[in-house]
Design a protein around this motif. Structure first.
Motif, PDB file in Angstrom:
ATOM      1  N   GLY A  90       0.821  -1.200   0.000  1.00 44.55           N
ATOM      2  CA  GLY A  90       0.000   0.000   0.000  1.00 44.55           C
ATOM      3  C   GLY A  90       0.855   1.249   0.000  1.00 44.55           C
ATOM      4  O   GLY A  90       2.040   1.233   0.307  1.00 44.55           O
ATOM      5  N   ARG A  91       0.236   2.334  -0.357  1.00 46.24           N
ATOM      6  CA  ARG A  91       0.973   3.593  -0.472  1.00 46.24           C
ATOM      7  C   ARG A  91       1.422   4.115   0.883  1.00 46.24           C
ATOM      8  O   ARG A  91       2.521   4.629   1.036  1.00 46.24           O
ATOM      9  N   GLY A  92       0.614   4.001   1.907  1.00 51.45           N
ATOM     10  CA  GLY A  92       0.939   4.534   3.233  1.00 51.45           C
ATOM     11  C   GLY A  92       2.100   3.829   3.897  1.00 51.45           C
ATOM     12  O   GLY A  92       2.957   4.449   4.511  1.00 51.45           O
ATOM     13  N   LYS A  93       2.144   2.505   3.775  1.00 54.29           N
ATOM     14  CA  LYS A  93       3.208   1.750   4.429  1.00 54.29           C
ATOM     15  C   LYS A  93       4.562   2.045   3.818  1.00 54.29           C
ATOM     16  O   LYS A  93       5.562   2.148   4.524  1.00 54.29           O
ATOM     17  N   ILE A  94       4.617   2.200   2.511  1.00 55.08           N
ATOM     18  CA  ILE A  94       5.893   2.473   1.841  1.00 55.08           C
ATOM     19  C   ILE A  94       6.403   3.859   2.237  1.00 55.08           C
ATOM     20  O   ILE A  94       7.578   4.027   2.545  1.00 55.08           O
ATOM     21  N   SER A  95       5.532   4.853   2.264  1.00 51.43           N
ATOM     22  CA  SER A  95       5.977   6.198   2.640  1.00 51.43           C
ATOM     23  C   SER A  95       6.387   6.250   4.110  1.00 51.43           C
ATOM     24  O   SER A  95       7.347   6.954   4.454  1.00 51.43           O
ATOM     25  N   ASP A  96       5.698   5.521   4.978  1.00 51.92           N
ATOM     26  CA  ASP A  96       6.096   5.452   6.388  1.00 51.92           C
ATOM     27  C   ASP A  96       7.464   4.800   6.533  1.00 51.92           C
ATOM     28  O   ASP A  96       8.308   5.244   7.310  1.00 51.92           O
ATOM     29  N   MET A 155       9.883   4.732   4.283  1.00 55.70           N
ATOM     30  CA  MET A 155      10.911   5.651   3.791  1.00 55.70           C
ATOM     31  C   MET A 155      11.163   6.774   4.797  1.00 55.70           C
ATOM     32  O   MET A 155      12.292   7.225   4.972  1.00 55.70           O
ATOM     33  N   GLY A 156      10.117   7.217   5.488  1.00 56.95           N
ATOM     34  CA  GLY A 156      10.292   8.243   6.525  1.00 56.95           C
ATOM     35  C   GLY A 156      11.135   7.721   7.676  1.00 56.95           C
ATOM     36  O   GLY A 156      11.993   8.431   8.208  1.00 56.95           O
ATOM     37  N   ASP A 157      10.906   6.471   8.067  1.00 58.17           N
ATOM     38  CA  ASP A 157      11.700   5.871   9.137  1.00 58.17           C
ATOM     39  C   ASP A 157      13.160   5.702   8.722  1.00 58.17           C
ATOM     40  O   ASP A 157      14.069   5.910   9.523  1.00 58.17           O
ATOM     41  N   VAL A 158      13.389   5.343   7.478  1.00 58.74           N
ATOM     42  CA  VAL A 158      14.761   5.213   6.972  1.00 58.74           C
ATOM     43  C   VAL A 158      15.453   6.578   7.006  1.00 58.74           C
ATOM     44  O   VAL A 158      16.611   6.692   7.419  1.00 58.74           O
ATOM     45  N   ALA A 159      14.751   7.624   6.602  1.00 56.95           N
ATOM     46  CA  ALA A 159      15.327   8.967   6.602  1.00 56.95           C
ATOM     47  C   ALA A 159      15.661   9.419   8.023  1.00 56.95           C
ATOM     48  O   ALA A 159      16.708  10.029   8.255  1.00 56.95           O
ATOM     49  N   LYS A 160      14.788   9.122   8.985  1.00 57.74           N
ATOM     50  CA  LYS A 160      15.068   9.473  10.381  1.00 57.74           C
ATOM     51  C   LYS A 160      16.297   8.731  10.893  1.00 57.74           C
ATOM     52  O   LYS A 160      17.110   9.293  11.619  1.00 57.74           O
ATOM     53  N   GLY A 161      16.429   7.483  10.512  1.00 61.58           N
ATOM     54  CA  GLY A 161      17.593   6.703  10.922  1.00 61.58           C
ATOM     55  C   GLY A 161      18.882   7.263  10.357  1.00 61.58           C
ATOM     56  O   GLY A 161      19.901   7.334  11.048  1.00 61.58           O
ATOM     57  N   ILE A 162      18.851   7.669   9.095  1.00 63.95           N
ATOM     58  CA  ILE A 162      20.042   8.252   8.471  1.00 63.95           C
ATOM     59  C   ILE A 162      20.409   9.566   9.147  1.00 63.95           C
ATOM     60  O   ILE A 162      21.581   9.826   9.442  1.00 63.95           O
TER      61      ILE A 162
END
Length: 76
Positions: free
Chosen positions: A21-27, A29-36
């Protein structure tokens, strides 16, 4: 023979979108960005320990314990 055509990639993308789904993928990617960002901030801090953690024993300077001055009593 071993590569995917455009049609195969479209099918793969459709299946991934249906599963996640669209929401899970964007969530995700947001978590990956926060980790970086957190990783980069940790590298920028250097060797400074995080707040609230005790200093390692190598960084603790030992000072002699204060001693009370003894009053000498003359012996008779």
């Amino acid at each position: 023979m071993g590569s995917f055509s455009l049609f195969h990639w479209i099918i793969v993308i459709i299946v991934v979108m249906l599963l996640f789904g669209r929401g899970k993928i964007s969530d995700l990617m947001g978590d990956v960005a926060k980790g970086i960002n957190s990783f980069k901030k940790g590298l920028a801090d250097g060797d400074a320990p995080p707040a609230g953690t005790p200093a390692p024993p190598s960084q603790i300077t030992s000072q002699p314990a204060p001693t009370a001055a003894r009053e000498e009593v003359p012996r008779s």
